[in-house]
Design a protein around this motif. Structure first.
Motif, PDB file in Angstrom:
ATOM      1  N   ASP A 140       0.805  -1.221   0.000  1.00 32.02           N
ATOM      2  CA  ASP A 140       0.000   0.000   0.000  1.00 32.02           C
ATOM      3  C   ASP A 140       0.839   1.272   0.000  1.00 32.02           C
ATOM      4  O   ASP A 140       0.295   2.368  -0.055  1.00 32.02           O
ATOM      5  N   GLY A 141       2.150   1.138   0.111  1.00 36.34           N
ATOM      6  CA  GLY A 141       3.026   2.299   0.090  1.00 36.34           C
ATOM      7  C   GLY A 141       3.954   2.349   1.288  1.00 36.34           C
ATOM      8  O   GLY A 141       3.964   1.455   2.129  1.00 36.34           O
ATOM      9  N   PRO A 142       4.735   3.433   1.380  1.00 31.53           N
ATOM     10  CA  PRO A 142       5.693   3.560   2.486  1.00 31.53           C
ATOM     11  C   PRO A 142       4.995   3.793   3.821  1.00 31.53           C
ATOM     12  O   PRO A 142       3.977   4.469   3.902  1.00 31.53           O
ATOM     13  N   VAL A 143       5.555   3.205   4.874  1.00 33.90           N
ATOM     14  CA  VAL A 143       5.027   3.348   6.226  1.00 33.90           C
ATOM     15  C   VAL A 143       5.999   4.170   7.080  1.00 33.90           C
ATOM     16  O   VAL A 143       5.593   4.921   7.946  1.00 33.90           O
ATOM     17  N   TYR A 144       7.292   4.031   6.805  1.00 32.26           N
ATOM     18  CA  TYR A 144       8.306   4.721   7.595  1.00 32.26           C
ATOM     19  C   TYR A 144       9.468   5.064   6.683  1.00 32.26           C
ATOM     20  O   TYR A 144       9.920   4.230   5.899  1.00 32.26           O
ATOM     21  N   ASP A 145       9.983   6.289   6.798  1.00 34.42           N
ATOM     22  CA  ASP A 145      11.129   6.726   6.011  1.00 34.42           C
ATOM     23  C   ASP A 145      11.852   7.794   6.810  1.00 34.42           C
ATOM     24  O   ASP A 145      11.360   8.911   6.937  1.00 34.42           O
TER      25      ASP A 145
END
Length: 134
Positions: free
Chosen positions: A12-17
């Motif tokens: 679903d996409g990035p969660v943490y960056d």
């Protein structure tokens, strides 16, 4: 102090960056601690919490397995689902845990039992991360 870039990504996409000082993750063969300059590594993750340390503080992300890829200055975690502790809907996790426990106590074939067992592990992990019981 040197830092690592950490990316936790789901379908679903990035969660943490973000940049962190250290990462601790649960792999299939045990916990791994990752600091800047770590040798390149790829390892399978199990259902558990990823601990991210920065400036003396710790953050937790609940992951449902996946893979961790370590490079000297960057770590990528690919997982089916991940939630930062503050984003966890604990009421939903407790309801999921209750349903899984009920399925485990009922009569089920091996496939249903395995699914219920995995569902229970994921729900308990989310609750533990939310409550800080790591």
């Amino acid at each position: 102090m040197k830092t690592l870039t950490v990316n936790i990504v789901t379908p679903d996409g990035p969660v943490y960056d973000s940049e962190v000082d250290m990462i601790i993750a649960k792999t299939a063969s045990g916990e791994i601690g990752i600091l800047p300059g770590h040798i390149p590594t790829v390892a399978p993750l199990v259902v558990g919490a990823v601990k991210l340390k920065k400036d003396g503080k710790s953050e937790y992300v609940a992951v449902s397995g996946g893979f961790v890829e370590v490079r000297p200055e960057k770590v990528s975690i690919l997982t089916q689902s991940a939630e930062v502790a503050s984003d966890i809907d604990v009421a939903r996790a407790k309801e999921s845990m209750k349903r899984a426990e009920e399925r485990l106590q009922g009569k089920a074939d091996a496939t249903d039992f395995s699914r219920a067992e995995l569902s229970l592990k994921r729900a308990m992990n989310r609750i533990n991360v939310y409550e800080g019981n790591i």
